[in-house]
Design a protein around this motif. Structure first.
Motif, mmCIF file in Angstrom:
data_model
loop_
_atom_site.group_PDB
_atom_site.id
_atom_site.type_symbol
_atom_site.label_atom_id
_atom_site.label_comp_id
_atom_site.label_asym_id
_atom_site.label_seq_id
_atom_site.Cartn_x
_atom_site.Cartn_y
_atom_site.Cartn_z
ATOM 1 N N VAL A 12 0.867 -1.170 0.000
ATOM 2 C CA VAL A 12 0.000 0.000 0.000
ATOM 3 C C VAL A 12 0.910 1.228 0.000
ATOM 4 C CG1 VAL A 12 -1.764 1.261 1.264
ATOM 5 C CG2 VAL A 12 -1.790 -1.237 1.259
ATOM 6 N N ALA A 13 0.796 2.031 -1.043
ATOM 7 C CA ALA A 13 1.589 3.252 -1.163
ATOM 8 C C ALA A 13 0.673 4.449 -0.943
ATOM 9 C CB ALA A 13 2.226 3.340 -2.551
ATOM 10 N N THR A 14 1.057 5.317 -0.022
ATOM 11 C CA THR A 14 0.286 6.522 0.262
ATOM 12 C C THR A 14 1.122 7.726 -0.147
ATOM 13 O OG1 THR A 14 -0.807 5.423 2.112
ATOM 14 C CG2 THR A 14 -0.928 7.835 2.043
ATOM 15 N N LEU A 30 -3.973 12.939 1.075
ATOM 16 C CA LEU A 30 -3.255 11.679 0.996
ATOM 17 C C LEU A 30 -4.011 10.783 0.040
ATOM 18 C CD1 LEU A 30 -2.432 11.038 4.755
ATOM 19 C CD2 LEU A 30 -0.928 11.951 2.988
ATOM 20 N N SER A 31 -3.297 10.189 -0.898
ATOM 21 C CA SER A 31 -3.912 9.325 -1.899
ATOM 22 C C SER A 31 -3.224 7.963 -1.824
ATOM 23 C CB SER A 31 -3.736 9.952 -3.286
ATOM 24 O OG SER A 31 -4.498 9.286 -4.243
ATOM 25 N N THR A 32 -4.011 6.903 -1.685
ATOM 26 C CA THR A 32 -3.469 5.575 -1.414
ATOM 27 C C THR A 32 -3.729 4.625 -2.582
ATOM 28 O OG1 THR A 32 -3.836 5.947 0.941
ATOM 29 C CG2 THR A 32 -3.519 3.673 0.252
ATOM 30 N N TYR A 33 -2.682 3.877 -2.952
ATOM 31 C CA TYR A 33 -2.743 2.958 -4.094
ATOM 32 C C TYR A 33 -2.245 1.581 -3.685
ATOM 33 C CZ TYR A 33 -3.510 6.952 -7.117
ATOM 34 O OH TYR A 33 -4.034 8.072 -7.709
ATOM 35 N N ASP A 75 3.993 7.121 2.827
ATOM 36 C CA ASP A 75 4.203 5.825 3.468
ATOM 37 C C ASP A 75 4.146 4.727 2.416
ATOM 38 O OD1 ASP A 75 4.732 4.133 5.579
ATOM 39 O OD2 ASP A 75 2.654 3.969 6.214
ATOM 40 N N LEU A 91 -5.887 -0.590 5.123
ATOM 41 C CA LEU A 91 -5.045 0.456 5.664
ATOM 42 C C LEU A 91 -5.500 0.865 7.049
ATOM 43 C CD1 LEU A 91 -2.795 2.560 4.913
ATOM 44 C CD2 LEU A 91 -4.623 4.002 4.046
ATOM 45 N N THR A 93 -4.691 4.091 9.525
ATOM 46 C CA THR A 93 -4.033 5.381 9.620
ATOM 47 C C THR A 93 -4.234 5.937 11.015
ATOM 48 O OG1 THR A 93 -4.451 5.809 7.281
ATOM 49 C CG2 THR A 93 -3.884 7.700 8.635
#
Length: 121
Positions: A12-14, A30-33, A75, A91, A93
């Protein structure tokens, strides 16, 4: 047998995204992929490559130009699941405040907001 956290196949890349709208102060999101990789180093390289594609410009519903710029990774962590399925935890947070985060009604959720007009720049 235990598996080291960087050996799971999903990551998970934020990313930190700066949003600039003409006439308004800059804001951030924050954008999570989700990333599939073999090992931590490959996940990092894929996240860095993805970051270079995340800039965007479009016109909002009022016709104002909105620009998104990826500033970099906030992150990168492993998602400790072998396969994706309904209910997979994605995720966690940690909220940076003692105040309760805002909760939304159904119609305020992103899924139910009106679509962005297709007149992208």
């Amino acid at each position: 047998m235990s598996i080291w956290r960087a050996e799971w196949p999903w990551y998970v890349a934020t990313f930190v995204i700066a949003e600039r709208t003409d006439g308004l102060p800059k804001s951030y999101a924050l954008s999570t992929y989700l990333i599939r990789a073999i090992g931590a180093e490959e996940a990092y390289l894929q996240a860095e490559a993805l970051a270079r594609t995340l800039g965007d410009s479009f016109r909002d519903g009022k016709g104002t130009v909105v620009r998104h710029e990826c500033l970099g990774l906030a992150d990168l962590d492993t998602l400790q699941e072998d396969e994706m399925k309904h209910g997979t935890h994605l995720l966690w947070t940690k909220w940076p405040s003692t105040e309760i985060p805002a909760m939304r009604t159904r119609n305020e959720l992103s899924l139910f907001l009106p679509p962005v007009p297709p007149n992208a720049i």
